[in-house]
Design a protein around this motif. Structure first.
Motif, short mmCIF file in Angstrom:
data_model
loop_
_atom_site.label_atom_id
_atom_site.label_comp_id
_atom_site.label_asym_id
_atom_site.label_seq_id
_atom_site.Cartn_x
_atom_site.Cartn_y
_atom_site.Cartn_z
N HIS A 185 0.82 -1.21 0.00
CA HIS A 185 0.00 0.00 0.00
C HIS A 185 0.85 1.26 0.00
CE1 HIS A 185 -3.95 -1.72 0.00
NE2 HIS A 185 -3.59 -2.58 0.91
N ARG B 171 -9.59 -5.31 7.90
CA ARG B 171 -10.46 -5.73 6.81
C ARG B 171 -10.01 -7.10 6.27
NH1 ARG B 171 -11.32 -4.56 1.52
NH2 ARG B 171 -9.20 -3.86 1.16
N HIS B 172 -8.71 -7.33 6.34
CA HIS B 172 -8.16 -8.60 5.85
C HIS B 172 -8.01 -9.63 6.97
CE1 HIS B 172 -7.14 -7.36 1.75
NE2 HIS B 172 -6.81 -6.19 2.25
ZN LIG Z 1 -4.75 -4.24 1.48
#
Ligand SMILES: [Zn+2]
Length: 115
Positions: free
Chosen positions: A18, A35-36
């Motif tokens: 990122h 989120r992951h």
């Molecule tokens: Zn990511």
């Protein structure tokens, strides 16, 4: 984070990925990792960011907004180079572990997880 030692390499690569796409800051990265499925506290994430910066993979700049300061991180050319190498290695490793060529062998250690 569970299995921290084993998974911290994935987290570092995720950060680098990122940071190569654009600037990021700690809280955003914590939410992205969550989120992951990675639950990281600031106390775990920030040392990772600082470590990557110290090794020359990331650079940071500070943006002040009144009393609060936010640190933004971005990948360096070295970080982008390392990411390219890691990507090739990840592809090869994932090809092997996802394909599971040993899966057909019957061994005593085979177990269904969660049972
Ligand atoms: Zn990511």
């Amino acid at each position: 984070m569970e299995h921290r030692e084993l998974l911290s390499g994935f987290v570092r690569l995720h950060i680098l990925h990122h940071a190569a796409e654009g600037e990021l800051y700690g809280q955003w990265m914590i939410e992205e990792l969550a989120r992951h499925g990675y639950k990281l506290s600031p106390g775990t994430l920030y040392p990772l960011l600082h470590g990557l910066e110290k090794k020359g993979y990331l650079v940071s700049r500070e943006e002040r907004d009144g009393r609060t300061a936010r640190k933004f991180y971005r990948a360096t050319p070295l970080g982008i180079e390392a990411l390219a190498i890691a990507r090739a290695k990840a592809r090869e490793l994932f090809g092997e572990i996802m394909h599971d060529p040993h899966g057909s062998k019957k061994t005593a250690s085979r177990r269904k997880s969660g049972e």
